[in-house]
Design a protein around this motif. Sequence first.
Motif, PDB file in Angstrom:
ATOM      1  N   MET A  86     -50.667 -20.345  32.104  1.00 57.97           N
ATOM      2  CA  MET A  86     -50.417 -21.750  32.405  1.00 57.97           C
ATOM      3  C   MET A  86     -51.531 -22.435  33.185  1.00 57.97           C
ATOM      4  O   MET A  86     -51.868 -23.585  32.925  1.00 57.97           O
ATOM      5  CB  MET A  86     -49.163 -21.757  33.284  1.00 57.97           C
ATOM      6  CG  MET A  86     -48.171 -22.799  32.984  1.00 57.97           C
ATOM      7  SD  MET A  86     -47.694 -22.861  31.296  1.00 57.97           S
ATOM      8  CE  MET A  86     -45.951 -22.871  31.511  1.00 57.97           C
ATOM      9  N   ASN A  87     -52.083 -21.721  34.186  1.00 57.68           N
ATOM     10  CA  ASN A  87     -53.044 -22.356  35.081  1.00 57.68           C
ATOM     11  C   ASN A  87     -54.351 -22.700  34.371  1.00 57.68           C
ATOM     12  O   ASN A  87     -55.088 -23.574  34.811  1.00 57.68           O
ATOM     13  CB  ASN A  87     -53.316 -21.446  36.291  1.00 57.68           C
ATOM     14  CG  ASN A  87     -52.029 -21.146  37.037  1.00 57.68           C
ATOM     15  OD1 ASN A  87     -51.357 -20.177  36.722  1.00 57.68           O
ATOM     16  ND2 ASN A  87     -51.662 -22.003  37.959  1.00 57.68           N
ATOM     17  N   VAL A  88     -54.606 -22.004  33.269  1.00 57.82           N
ATOM     18  CA  VAL A  88     -55.794 -22.312  32.467  1.00 57.82           C
ATOM     19  C   VAL A  88     -55.691 -23.742  31.937  1.00 57.82           C
ATOM     20  O   VAL A  88     -56.654 -24.510  31.975  1.00 57.82           O
ATOM     21  CB  VAL A  88     -55.939 -21.294  31.311  1.00 57.82           C
ATOM     22  CG1 VAL A  88     -57.010 -21.737  30.325  1.00 57.82           C
ATOM     23  CG2 VAL A  88     -56.254 -19.911  31.867  1.00 57.82           C
ATOM     24  N   VAL A  89     -54.502 -24.101  31.479  1.00 58.24           N
ATOM     25  CA  VAL A  89     -54.292 -25.465  30.967  1.00 58.24           C
ATOM     26  C   VAL A  89     -54.419 -26.476  32.101  1.00 58.24           C
ATOM     27  O   VAL A  89     -55.042 -27.536  31.945  1.00 58.24           O
ATOM     28  CB  VAL A  89     -52.912 -25.592  30.283  1.00 58.24           C
ATOM     29  CG1 VAL A  89     -52.683 -27.013  29.807  1.00 58.24           C
ATOM     30  CG2 VAL A  89     -52.798 -24.603  29.132  1.00 58.24           C
ATOM     31  N   ALA A  90     -53.850 -26.134  33.250  1.00 61.29           N
ATOM     32  CA  ALA A  90     -53.921 -27.043  34.402  1.00 61.29           C
ATOM     33  C   ALA A  90     -55.377 -27.309  34.782  1.00 61.29           C
ATOM     34  O   ALA A  90     -55.772 -28.459  35.014  1.00 61.29           O
ATOM     35  CB  ALA A  90     -53.159 -26.460  35.588  1.00 61.29           C
ATOM     36  N   ILE A  91     -56.175 -26.250  34.809  1.00 61.57           N
ATOM     37  CA  ILE A  91     -57.582 -26.412  35.185  1.00 61.57           C
ATOM     38  C   ILE A  91     -58.349 -27.178  34.109  1.00 61.57           C
ATOM     39  O   ILE A  91     -59.133 -28.085  34.418  1.00 61.57           O
ATOM     40  CB  ILE A  91     -58.221 -25.036  35.464  1.00 61.57           C
ATOM     41  CG1 ILE A  91     -57.652 -24.480  36.770  1.00 61.57           C
ATOM     42  CG2 ILE A  91     -59.752 -25.129  35.525  1.00 61.57           C
ATOM     43  CD1 ILE A  91     -58.066 -23.075  37.092  1.00 61.57           C
TER      44      ILE A  91
END
Lengths: 138, 111
Positions: free
Chosen positions: B54-59
């Motif tokens: 998920m955090n890949v998308v956020a970044i």
Amino acid sequence: MELSYDIGGGDFVNAGRASSAVKGILKQLNISAVLIKRVVIALYEAEVNVAAHASAGKISVSITKDVIRINIRDKGPGIADIELAMQEGYSTASKEVREMGFGAGMGLPNIRKNSDTFNISSTPGEGTELEIINRLSN
Amino acid sequence: MKLKEVIGSLDLEVFYVSNPEGKTVSGGYVSDLLSDVMGNAEKNEVWITMQSHMNVVAIASLKELSAVIFVGGIEPAEAVVRKAEEEGIALLGTKLPTFSIAGRLYQLLER
Ligand SMILES: Nc1ncnc2c1ncn2[C@@H]1O[C@H](COP(=O)(O)OP(=O)(O)O)[C@@H](O)[C@H]1O
Ligand SMILES: [Mg+2]
């Protein structure tokens, strides 16, 4: 303008929400892209640190015509040796957190790099407080 | 170069994309360390990585990257694709390892 956000310890799914909200507001305020970039990098790393290292945190953002001031206060283990924690590459992140690509020990150094003024204080066993200040004019 | 051309030329798998004709690719960034990407990637770059949470998308969204390419046949979970849809972040994939896909992207962009 005053804004505030909560962050949960261990909550990686929501880490970045505050950064994203603040970014949207700064864009609406026509703040320069360079400054938005700095604020977003610093705030994101601070959010992730609460998720990775603390149990709960609160972010307050204050935007005036001169300055963007961000305060992040958390309840958690705190940091016993701040000088050590500030060193590039130093990390106590768990194996799970490192496997996600967090825990490179670049967070606090990146926060400092992207703040005009950066203050950090901590009481071990209680929590940590960061202040990230960026000025609008240069 | 437009993202559409990158997808076609590198024969990338598409997990999610919107408006690839309208998105520009100005370069690439290769890293599996999220702080590194957060601190150093630039807007409109393509991020090549084996991280797929998920955090890949956020970044990618915070950094306004053009797309993420997952290497080595890695496929993102459905929830990750859904978040990418919400954020308008292109998620692409390749069976190639990092070195090969980065080399090909570099060559394509330098042409
Ligand atoms: N909010 C916090 N609460 C407790 N410890 C922290 C906090 N933020 C940072 N630390 C400590 O400082 C270290 C370095 O932080 P940082 O530079 O962000 O690297 P990383 O998060 O990748 O470990 C962390 O590994 C942790 O030991
Ligand atoms: Mg960190």
